[in-house]
Design an enzyme around this catalytic site. Sequence first.
Site, PDB file in Angstrom:
ATOM      1  CG  ASP A  97       0.127   0.155   2.097  1.00 31.36           C
ATOM      2  OD1 ASP A  97       0.338  -0.086   2.471  1.00 31.36           O
ATOM      3  OD2 ASP A  97      -0.776   0.590   3.760  1.00 31.36           O
ATOM      4  CD  GLU A 164       2.826   4.004   4.262  1.00 34.49           C
ATOM      5  OE1 GLU A 164       2.786   4.555   4.853  1.00 34.49           O
ATOM      6  OE2 GLU A 164       3.761   4.054   3.538  1.00 34.49           O
TER       7      GLU A 164
END
Length: 437
Positions: A97, A164
């Site tokens: 991600d 993240e």
Amino acid sequence: MSEHERVLTRLDDLREELLDTLVAAIRIPSITPTFPGEVYDDVVGAEGEVSRLLAGVYADAGAEVDVFAVDPGRDNAVGVIRGTGGGRSLIFNGHVDVVPPGDPTAWRSGDPFDAVVEDGWIRGRGSVDMKSGLVAQAFAARALRECGVRLRGDLILQAVVGEENLEHRLGTSAVLARGYTADAAIVAEPTGSTRPMSVMAATPGVLVMRIDVAGKSAHSCLRGRMLRGPGTKEPIAASAIDRGFVIYQALRRLESDWAITKYDPLFEPGQFTIAPGSVDGGARHSRSGAFIPDHMSMVYAVFHPPAEDQDAIRTEIEEHVAHIAATDPWLRAHPPVITWELCYPGSRVDPTHPLCTVVSGARERAGAGGRYAGRPAVEAFPSAADSTWLCAAGIPAVGLGPGALALAHAYDERCAVDEIVCAARTYALAAIDWCGA
């Protein structure tokens, strides 16, 4: 030619194919769907596309592949290359991600996901954090297979989601819970800088706190009377923003103290901070200048030494805020409310640990004779990383990956191609030396 030399030569030959795969990975806009400001249904699924792309490379490397998700559309990919026996096992870990790219017009090309290769760099969101490292890990495994190198220990490749936004339960922790563990791990966090690709042996603990300060609203023309005071027990108004900045200044002073009182030799001086990330305030029913504000909130990220207990850090901050509040009549009667929204422990591997020695040696040999020549530093990574959850599971984990952290999350994010190849060479050599061959 030794097995080390054969693998390095093969990785040089695979350079263009590695870059083609990396371009394909960057062009998938795998934004963390739960990231603040994102519409979940608009972006969910892209993480899984990157995972499946990597799963294909894992299969080419001779791995048994497992693609699975805790939440639909958010697939992790794992590849297991079985060892011949008698060696130590190793994990290559990285996340698929990326953070949102921001305003596309602020990017040089106008497209954050164009993945252009030019002038020795590859550009695009995720090029540094951390698709370059992920693809380099996968091609290191492929080069081992194509050179006929059989590791004695298992090599486990992990491409995970959710890092993240600190959703380890969907990514790294879910992969470990599924049984994909090992004797050690290398996380592909970007550790390049003026001293390219150091070995990351520690990460700070991270706490996220929200402080809410209450005030009393009135017409803004009454601010003068509020400041002078009417001489009554109950003030005519109280500005939450004024009182909030009393707390802000107090935490700033505590942060200055931490530059002396918080220490870990692997971290740069002043690394441990109380960092304000957002401030919001005003009258609850209006965000105009017509009212004295009755609410202010501040969100902080708190970075502390990995060895310090997070309960003790929370208590230190809460007591400091309470002490300052006790000196102010309004705050004494209306104390600020602290909410701890996230607790992310740090990680630390002793710099003399055999894993640090192996990875440092592999990086030195991988860069010999070129722009990345020299022994890498063993130091700390300044932010949270999934090495926390690997270490928490009893798996010593260090970080090493291409790219400068200063370019991660930035406009025109970019990673040097030569550094990506050097990382792939490092991963392959580290696997041989750690697992045995």
